[in-house]
Design a protein around this motif. Sequence first.
Motif, PDB file in Angstrom:
ATOM      1  N   ARG A 108       5.258  -3.597  -7.525  1.00 27.42           N
ATOM      2  CA  ARG A 108       5.749  -4.512  -6.316  1.00 27.42           C
ATOM      3  C   ARG A 108       6.490  -3.912  -5.403  1.00 27.42           C
ATOM      4  O   ARG A 108       6.305  -4.275  -4.210  1.00 27.42           O
ATOM      5  CB  ARG A 108       6.610  -5.550  -7.142  1.00 27.42           C
ATOM      6  CG  ARG A 108       5.869  -6.631  -7.876  1.00 27.42           C
ATOM      7  CD  ARG A 108       6.703  -7.829  -8.714  1.00 27.42           C
ATOM      8  NE  ARG A 108       6.093  -8.615  -9.230  1.00 27.42           N
ATOM      9  CZ  ARG A 108       5.790 -10.034  -9.073  1.00 27.42           C
ATOM     10  NH1 ARG A 108       6.392 -10.325  -7.792  1.00 27.42           N
ATOM     11  NH2 ARG A 108       5.188 -10.846  -9.541  1.00 27.42           N
ATOM     12  N   VAL A 109       7.244  -2.734  -5.671  1.00 22.55           N
ATOM     13  CA  VAL A 109       7.720  -2.180  -4.875  1.00 22.55           C
ATOM     14  C   VAL A 109       7.415  -1.634  -3.799  1.00 22.55           C
ATOM     15  O   VAL A 109       7.405  -1.449  -2.740  1.00 22.55           O
ATOM     16  CB  VAL A 109       9.192  -1.240  -5.436  1.00 22.55           C
ATOM     17  CG1 VAL A 109       9.829  -0.257  -4.444  1.00 22.55           C
ATOM     18  CG2 VAL A 109      10.401  -2.084  -6.380  1.00 22.55           C
ATOM     19  N   ALA A 110       6.501  -0.898  -4.615  1.00 21.14           N
ATOM     20  CA  ALA A 110       5.131  -0.183  -3.864  1.00 21.14           C
ATOM     21  C   ALA A 110       4.377  -1.159  -2.630  1.00 21.14           C
ATOM     22  O   ALA A 110       4.256  -0.572  -1.444  1.00 21.14           O
ATOM     23  CB  ALA A 110       4.143   0.483  -4.609  1.00 21.14           C
ATOM     24  N   ILE A 111       3.974  -2.305  -3.212  1.00 22.97           N
ATOM     25  CA  ILE A 111       3.552  -3.183  -2.210  1.00 22.97           C
ATOM     26  C   ILE A 111       4.500  -3.634  -1.225  1.00 22.97           C
ATOM     27  O   ILE A 111       4.221  -3.579   0.295  1.00 22.97           O
ATOM     28  CB  ILE A 111       3.100  -4.323  -2.834  1.00 22.97           C
ATOM     29  CG1 ILE A 111       1.999  -4.148  -3.911  1.00 22.97           C
ATOM     30  CG2 ILE A 111       2.680  -5.614  -1.939  1.00 22.97           C
ATOM     31  CD1 ILE A 111       1.735  -5.327  -4.763  1.00 22.97           C
ATOM     32  N   ALA A 112       5.817  -3.874  -1.335  1.00 20.63           N
ATOM     33  CA  ALA A 112       6.763  -4.277  -0.271  1.00 20.63           C
ATOM     34  C   ALA A 112       6.884  -3.039   0.498  1.00 20.63           C
ATOM     35  O   ALA A 112       7.026  -3.161   1.868  1.00 20.63           O
ATOM     36  CB  ALA A 112       8.063  -4.551  -1.065  1.00 20.63           C
ATOM     37  N   ARG A 113       6.916  -1.769  -0.048  1.00 21.78           N
ATOM     38  CA  ARG A 113       7.070  -0.382   0.744  1.00 21.78           C
ATOM     39  C   ARG A 113       5.913  -0.298   1.823  1.00 21.78           C
ATOM     40  O   ARG A 113       6.224  -0.016   2.869  1.00 21.78           O
ATOM     41  CB  ARG A 113       7.339   0.953  -0.099  1.00 21.78           C
ATOM     42  CG  ARG A 113       7.470   2.037   0.484  1.00 21.78           C
ATOM     43  CD  ARG A 113       7.620   3.210  -0.098  1.00 21.78           C
ATOM     44  NE  ARG A 113       6.479   3.573  -1.008  1.00 21.78           N
ATOM     45  CZ  ARG A 113       6.189   4.663  -1.690  1.00 21.78           C
ATOM     46  NH1 ARG A 113       7.149   5.583  -1.817  1.00 21.78           N
ATOM     47  NH2 ARG A 113       5.065   4.675  -2.351  1.00 21.78           N
ATOM     48  N   ALA A 114       4.815  -0.473   1.241  1.00 20.90           N
ATOM     49  CA  ALA A 114       3.610  -0.149   1.965  1.00 20.90           C
ATOM     50  C   ALA A 114       3.546  -1.223   3.340  1.00 20.90           C
ATOM     51  O   ALA A 114       3.174  -1.224   4.493  1.00 20.90           O
ATOM     52  CB  ALA A 114       2.117  -0.338   1.451  1.00 20.90           C
ATOM     53  N   LEU A 115       4.023  -2.653   3.030  1.00 16.10           N
ATOM     54  CA  LEU A 115       4.073  -3.564   4.002  1.00 16.10           C
ATOM     55  C   LEU A 115       5.064  -3.374   4.983  1.00 16.10           C
ATOM     56  O   LEU A 115       5.076  -3.877   6.244  1.00 16.10           O
ATOM     57  CB  LEU A 115       4.027  -5.001   3.209  1.00 16.10           C
ATOM     58  CG  LEU A 115       2.741  -5.367   2.467  1.00 16.10           C
ATOM     59  CD1 LEU A 115       2.995  -6.768   1.992  1.00 16.10           C
ATOM     60  CD2 LEU A 115       1.587  -5.309   3.381  1.00 16.10           C
ATOM     61  N   THR A 135      14.239  -7.909   3.230  1.00 22.95           N
ATOM     62  CA  THR A 135      13.392  -9.111   3.363  1.00 22.95           C
ATOM     63  C   THR A 135      12.008  -8.841   2.830  1.00 22.95           C
ATOM     64  O   THR A 135      11.632  -9.860   2.007  1.00 22.95           O
ATOM     65  CB  THR A 135      12.836  -9.109   4.867  1.00 22.95           C
ATOM     66  OG1 THR A 135      14.181  -8.779   5.658  1.00 22.95           O
ATOM     67  CG2 THR A 135      12.358 -10.409   4.943  1.00 22.95           C
ATOM     68  N   TRP A 136      11.347  -7.518   2.543  1.00 20.81           N
ATOM     69  CA  TRP A 136      10.345  -7.368   1.776  1.00 20.81           C
ATOM     70  C   TRP A 136      10.406  -7.406   0.229  1.00 20.81           C
ATOM     71  O   TRP A 136       9.715  -8.065  -0.397  1.00 20.81           O
ATOM     72  CB  TRP A 136       9.668  -6.141   2.194  1.00 20.81           C
ATOM     73  CG  TRP A 136       9.122  -6.209   3.611  1.00 20.81           C
ATOM     74  CD1 TRP A 136       9.222  -6.039   4.922  1.00 20.81           C
ATOM     75  CD2 TRP A 136       7.773  -6.976   3.647  1.00 20.81           C
ATOM     76  NE1 TRP A 136       8.172  -6.393   5.577  1.00 20.81           N
ATOM     77  CE2 TRP A 136       7.507  -7.048   5.028  1.00 20.81           C
ATOM     78  CE3 TRP A 136       6.936  -7.749   2.768  1.00 20.81           C
ATOM     79  CZ2 TRP A 136       6.303  -7.646   5.574  1.00 20.81           C
ATOM     80  CZ3 TRP A 136       5.673  -8.273   3.278  1.00 20.81           C
ATOM     81  CH2 TRP A 136       5.389  -8.031   4.912  1.00 20.81           C
ATOM     82  N   LEU A 137      11.686  -6.834  -0.173  1.00 19.94           N
ATOM     83  CA  LEU A 137      11.947  -6.945  -1.421  1.00 19.94           C
ATOM     84  C   LEU A 137      12.114  -8.547  -1.950  1.00 19.94           C
ATOM     85  O   LEU A 137      11.674  -8.892  -3.142  1.00 19.94           O
ATOM     86  CB  LEU A 137      13.282  -6.130  -1.826  1.00 19.94           C
ATOM     87  CG  LEU A 137      13.095  -4.774  -2.113  1.00 19.94           C
ATOM     88  CD1 LEU A 137      14.418  -4.034  -2.304  1.00 19.94           C
ATOM     89  CD2 LEU A 137      12.058  -4.603  -3.288  1.00 19.94           C
ATOM     90  N   GLU A 138      12.656  -9.265  -1.013  1.00 26.06           N
ATOM     91  CA  GLU A 138      12.674 -10.603  -1.423  1.00 26.06           C
ATOM     92  C   GLU A 138      11.354 -11.318  -1.294  1.00 26.06           C
ATOM     93  O   GLU A 138      10.969 -12.142  -2.519  1.00 26.06           O
ATOM     94  CB  GLU A 138      13.482 -11.371  -0.330  1.00 26.06           C
ATOM     95  CG  GLU A 138      15.029 -11.427  -0.633  1.00 26.06           C
ATOM     96  CD  GLU A 138      15.749 -11.915   0.701  1.00 26.06           C
ATOM     97  OE1 GLU A 138      15.116 -12.621   1.552  1.00 26.06           O
ATOM     98  OE2 GLU A 138      16.972 -11.516   0.658  1.00 26.06           O
TER      99      GLU A 138
END
Lengths: 339, 257
Positions: free
Chosen positions: A135-142, A110-113
């Motif tokens: 971007r992946v790091a942002i998704a991972r943090a969230l 969901t976050w990667l999308e």
Amino acid sequence: MSLSITLRVEARDVELELTVPAGETVAVMGPNGAGKSTVLEVAAGVVPADPGRVVVGGRDVTTVPTHRRGVGLLAQDPLLLPHLSVLDNVAFGPRSSGAGRRRSREVARTWLERVGLADLADRRPASLSGGQAQRVAIARALAAEPEVLLLDEPIAALDVTVVPEIRHLLRDVLADRTAVVVTHDVLDALSLADRVVVVEDGRLVEAGPTTDVLARPRSAFGARVAGLNLVRGLFHDGAVQASLVVVGESSEPIPEGAAAVAVFSPAAVAVHLRAPGGSPRNTWPATVRSLEPLGDRIRVRTDLVAADVTPSAVADLALAPGVEVVLAVKATEVALHPA
Amino acid sequence: MTLPRWVLAPAALGALLVLLPLAAMIGRVDWADFWTLVSSDSSREALVLSLRTSAAATLACVVLGVPMALVLARTEFPGQTVLRSLVLLPLVLPPVVGGIALLYTFGRRGLLGGTFEALGVQIAFSTTAVVLAQTFVALPFLVLSLEGTLRSADPRHETVAATLGAGPTTVLRRVTLPLVLPGLASATILSFARALGEFGATLTFAGSLQGTTRTLPLEIYLQRETDPDAAVALSLVLVVVAVVVIALVRRPRGGAL
């Protein structure tokens, strides 16, 4: 969740207090070595508050270890784990908080999308570009569902070509979050933060709403990086419309009717007694409020914006408080940003 | 990089120094009786004992050595430098000296011997003593090699993992150890190889009792006196075992050793 930090780290001579109301983003600005990063390290629990307090949403977490604080960290470098796939990097947070493998991967997908990288889920971090990795790091943090997000120069290490899209993504995800972003970039503060605090020599020297601090800085650092004219309004027909209409150029598309801010330097503002010939796209009638010396120039403050002119121009135009003038700015000198 | 040609001469000489003795030994193998020689009771027992004890010693090295490397690489305390030097001592000590030290620790009249005897356990001259001796000499290989790997790993990965909600044990299991896995694998092979070849400390501390403490190197040394053909055949077995172990561990990771 609100965040409040009181800290004194004697080894680094940093002593300050910072409160971030729930849902707001505060930008911490200041020169290198001022103690900006110490604020994040104390908030994250990497450095003890010594003596001091860190409170997240009313919960005193001063002595709580990093992994139980509910604070997410996004650094300059993405710091993805090289031995895990992109998907499992993002699933790391949910996994650590006890969710099963399948559930964690669902959350991660969901976050990667959300960050627009669903099709890279099975890749290894080493095969990503710098912008993709961040971007992946942002998704991972969230995906770890932090109550407070800490960002340490999240854009500084990126290639200039991807800066606008990452800034756009960050503005999106920070909209309703409690966050602290350390930055030296006025644009970061402008587009991401509701409020700005300026730290110098380990002390907080200035705090206030972003536009106020950037437009009328009282601290030395603030004045050096900012002192800009900022006009907040709604974006219509290629211009920011407020009590005055400001035409300018935007680095990224701004939706019609969205909140936006126009930024331009006082040096770009020309002062005339009558409407000038030629075609500066912006001309506004204004009244002079005050004159202050600023180095070899005079800063003319009006009821609208500030202009920097030479002392001889002040004499030629007989500028004084109360004088009616016409201000002119070329559209190419004005930067428009979504706010 | 283009190497100067003259480098090739000493490099070839060095390779020859390693390979020629091996070839000379293989040339002396009595192939007709090879199977009889290596499948005698004493040989089989020695081989099985060597593999069992080396595996146990390697396991002990990993269980004790990984935490040691972590403490040395990730903490700071007074006397750490001295402690590191002392821990690495078996690396430079003649193994026979290590054997004597172990004897005066775990032997019947050693430092802890009385305690173990009271518990009904006798360590010296038992299979346990073999494992202890092998662990003693092989442990520094694992600690030294893994500590270097840990020091070169980026600790910021661990901080980020903690902010993602991972506790210290999860960080160790899912971040720190996976990041140093190639280093840990080669460190483990090193210590297994060292344990397999252990001779001096074993002989001194564990003795040479067939089936109990007589490992393959001891058996080879013993056979050399009475039956040189058997010694050569067994040496070849040891070489093959060593080569197989290295090949097995290297294969799954595509040769990142």
